[in-house]
Structure formats: C-alpha cells, structure tokens
Design an enzyme around this catalytic site. Sequence first.
Site, PDB file in Angstrom:
ATOM      1  NE  ARG A 131     144.375 119.966 -22.430  1.00  0.00           N
ATOM      2  CZ  ARG A 131     143.422 120.424 -23.230  1.00  0.00           C
ATOM      3  NH1 ARG A 131     143.722 120.923 -24.409  1.00  0.00           N
ATOM      4  NH2 ARG A 131     142.156 120.367 -22.862  1.00  0.00           N
ATOM      5  CG  HIS A 179     139.097 116.076 -22.198  1.00  0.00           C
ATOM      6  ND1 HIS A 179     139.445 116.799 -21.079  1.00  0.00           N
ATOM      7  CD2 HIS A 179     138.873 117.000 -23.177  1.00  0.00           C
ATOM      8  CE1 HIS A 179     139.452 118.091 -21.377  1.00  0.00           C
ATOM      9  NE2 HIS A 179     139.107 118.239 -22.637  1.00  0.00           N
ATOM     10  CD  GLN A 186     134.825 118.956 -23.206  1.00  0.00           C
ATOM     11  OE1 GLN A 186     135.779 119.697 -23.319  1.00  0.00           O
ATOM     12  NE2 GLN A 186     133.579 119.371 -23.390  1.00  0.00           N
ATOM     13  CG  ASP A 192     137.060 115.360 -30.156  1.00  0.00           C
ATOM     14  OD1 ASP A 192     137.277 116.524 -30.565  1.00  0.00           O
ATOM     15  OD2 ASP A 192     137.831 114.758 -29.387  1.00  0.00           O
ATOM     16  CB  CYS A 204     134.982 118.623 -26.444  1.00  0.00           C
ATOM     17  SG  CYS A 204     136.159 117.878 -27.587  1.00  0.00           S
ATOM     18  NE  ARG A 229     135.830 121.654 -20.170  1.00  0.00           N
ATOM     19  CZ  ARG A 229     137.058 121.551 -20.637  1.00  0.00           C
ATOM     20  NH1 ARG A 229     137.338 121.971 -21.851  1.00  0.00           N
ATOM     21  NH2 ARG A 229     138.010 121.013 -19.908  1.00  0.00           N
TER      22      ARG A 229
HETATM   23  N1   CP Z   1     137.575 121.081 -25.169  1.00  0.00           N
HETATM   24  C1   CP Z   1     138.799 121.436 -24.737  1.00  0.00           C
HETATM   25  O1   CP Z   1     139.369 120.820 -23.840  1.00  0.00           O
HETATM   26  O2   CP Z   1     139.315 122.516 -25.372  1.00  0.00           O
HETATM   27  P1   CP Z   1     140.805 123.038 -25.239  1.00  0.00           P
HETATM   28  O3   CP Z   1     141.692 122.027 -25.894  1.00  0.00           O
HETATM   29  O4   CP Z   1     140.807 124.350 -25.981  1.00  0.00           O
HETATM   30  O5   CP Z   1     141.137 123.218 -23.797  1.00  0.00           O
HETATM   31  N1  NVA Z   2     140.411 114.641 -28.821  1.00  0.00           N
HETATM   32  C1  NVA Z   2     140.904 115.992 -28.793  1.00  0.00           C
HETATM   33  C2  NVA Z   2     140.235 116.770 -27.723  1.00  0.00           C
HETATM   34  C3  NVA Z   2     140.624 118.222 -27.656  1.00  0.00           C
HETATM   35  C4  NVA Z   2     139.951 118.944 -26.539  1.00  0.00           C
HETATM   36  C5  NVA Z   2     142.403 115.979 -28.607  1.00  0.00           C
HETATM   37  O1  NVA Z   2     142.911 115.223 -27.775  1.00  0.00           O
HETATM   38  O2  NVA Z   2     143.066 116.717 -29.314  1.00  0.00           O
END
Ligand code: CP
Ligand code: NVA
Length: 309
Positions: free
Chosen positions: A108, A135, A138, A227, A267, A293
């Site tokens: 990430r 993402h 997801q 989101d 998400c 997931r």
């Molecule tokens: N939806 C998601 O990716 O959650 P986290 O940021 O907690 O991993």
């Molecule tokens: N759009 C959000 C998704 C978190 C899972 C972010 O990037 O923070």
Amino acid sequence: MRHFINLKDIPVKDLRKIISDAKKRKNLRKKLNHLDLDKDAPLKGKLLIQMFEKSSLRTRLSFYLAIRQLGGSALTLRPNELHLSKGGESIEDTAKILSNFGNAFMLRTDNDKKLDEFKKHLSIPIINGLSPSSHPTQILSDIFTVEEIKKKPIHKLNIAWIGDCNNVLNSLIAASIKFSFKLKIGCPKEYNPLKNIMDYIKKNDNKIIIYSSPKKAIVNADVLFSDKVISINDKVNKTKKLNSFKKFKIDEKLMGYAKKDCIFLHCLPRGTEVTEKVFSSKQSKVWTQALNRVHVQKSILLYCFGKLR
Ligand code: CP
Ligand code: NVA
C-alpha cells in the site's frame, strides 16, 4: 508469476476466474474458523510480505487471513523501520531482498511510481493494496459481493457511485470498462475525475455517465457505492471540499430514488458522506463487503502464483 497492480491491465477472463475461484473457496469454508486452512492448502510454505505506507485495517487483516487460509504465512513490514524510507537503501536492493526472502509482496503506497519501480526489480509478484490512483483488490472483491448478493452478473445491474472521484472510483471505472456494466457517477463538477481518467473513459466506453446531481446518478440504481470525501493524504482544502459535497450526502431521501432493493456499499473507513441511518440500514451490506475481501484476495494470490484452478 503474475502481478496484480491495476484492473485495466488484467484480462477480464482472468478477473472472472478469480471471482469464480473465490466463490468456490468461500462455499467450502462455511464451517471453518478464520485460521483453519483450506483443504488443499495450495500456498503451503509461502510467505507474503506486506508493507503499508498508509494506514490500513481491512486490507492488513484480510491479506493476513487470506495467505494463512491458503497454508502460507504473512509478515508485515513497517516502512519507517526499513532503510528504504530513510533513503539509506534503494528500491532495487530492497526488492532483491524481498524476492530472496519472500514469495509475494503486497504494497500500500503513497506513490504509484513505487509500484512500477518495485515491479521492475522484484522476481516475485507484487499486489497493489491501494495507491493514490487505484484500489483494485477492493473493487474486484466488491464485484464479487454485488454478484453474490444480487445473484446476477454485474453487467445486468445499474451501478451508481456518489462521492469523491478518488482511487476507489478509478478502479470501479476500470471495472465498468472490463466487465461492461453501466456506471453513473454523481459528484460536484469541480471534483470530476482527473483528465487521464476522463480520457480513459472516452476512449473505452459509453456506459459511464457523470452527473453533477446526486439524484440523477442514483435513479434506478441496483447498487450504490460511496467512499470518504477526504482520502488518506488528500492534499486539498478540506473545508472547501467537504462543503462542496454537502449536497451529495447519502440519506434516506436520496436512497428513495434508487430501486427499492438497491444495496449500499462502502469500502470503509467512512466519513460524513452517508447518514448513520443509511449506513446501518438493511440495504447496507458493508460488513459482508469487508469480509469478502479475504475470499477474493485468496484467489488474487493464487492468480499471482499461477495456481488458479
Ligand atoms: N477498505 C480498505 O482498504 O480499508 P483499510 O484502509 O482499512 O485497509
Ligand atoms: N479513498 C480512500 C480509500 C480507503 C480504503 C483512501 O484512499 O483513503
């Protein structure tokens, strides 16, 4: 060996294979505990190394369980404890060590270029666990959730997104193009997708429509996604952005314009984009969505290892 970086670069037939494998594996686990192994334990002895440059709860937990259920193990690295983040070691050397010690790398990151740079130097698969621009794990999992709940292929459903045009939406757009489903997006004009995403939409598809009215976006929807308005590390004027999105808040009235059995997905984590009432309503399937997931990421791992059935 295959990487899993962006949905747009993966053939739809492979994405379909991942979804159907996840379905089979999920069905076979009904009576098992979180740490019980799948009978075939296809990744026995394999190590997934994961690293988070941004916060995570769900991705971290679900990848941990995913590799464990397949018979392998996971190790989570904290970037601030590595030489890499302090500039004392290159991505190239870090990648070489990761490849020698582990079997797959889940990253990430706060910088899309790092995914490419790691990919260049790794000899093991890399999985994108969220980047500023996408993402993908997801959204592939969310397609699984939609089809599981609606019992229909996603191209037979009307999908809507109300919210920020962010990384999660970019992956949903890629999915809409790959799986050929209708996608209506509702967001304030000044926060429309970036030019490269608009160009990608124009070049590939006529099933995606962007509205500056949330009502128009949700009419007749079978599924509504949303989101947070402010993503992690979003470098914007937060007060101004939150103000622009006030009219886009998802409440019961807005949900009333969708089909009666429209489901709500998010998400997580959530912000102020949805009311508590909608979030905790029967239409909301966010907890199932989060748990799925694990199942889909298991099949993503198998895809990367070339072990999909
Ligand atoms: N939806 C998601 O990716 O959650 P986290 O940021 O907690 O991993
Ligand atoms: N759009 C959000 C998704 C978190 C899972 C972010 O990037 O923070």
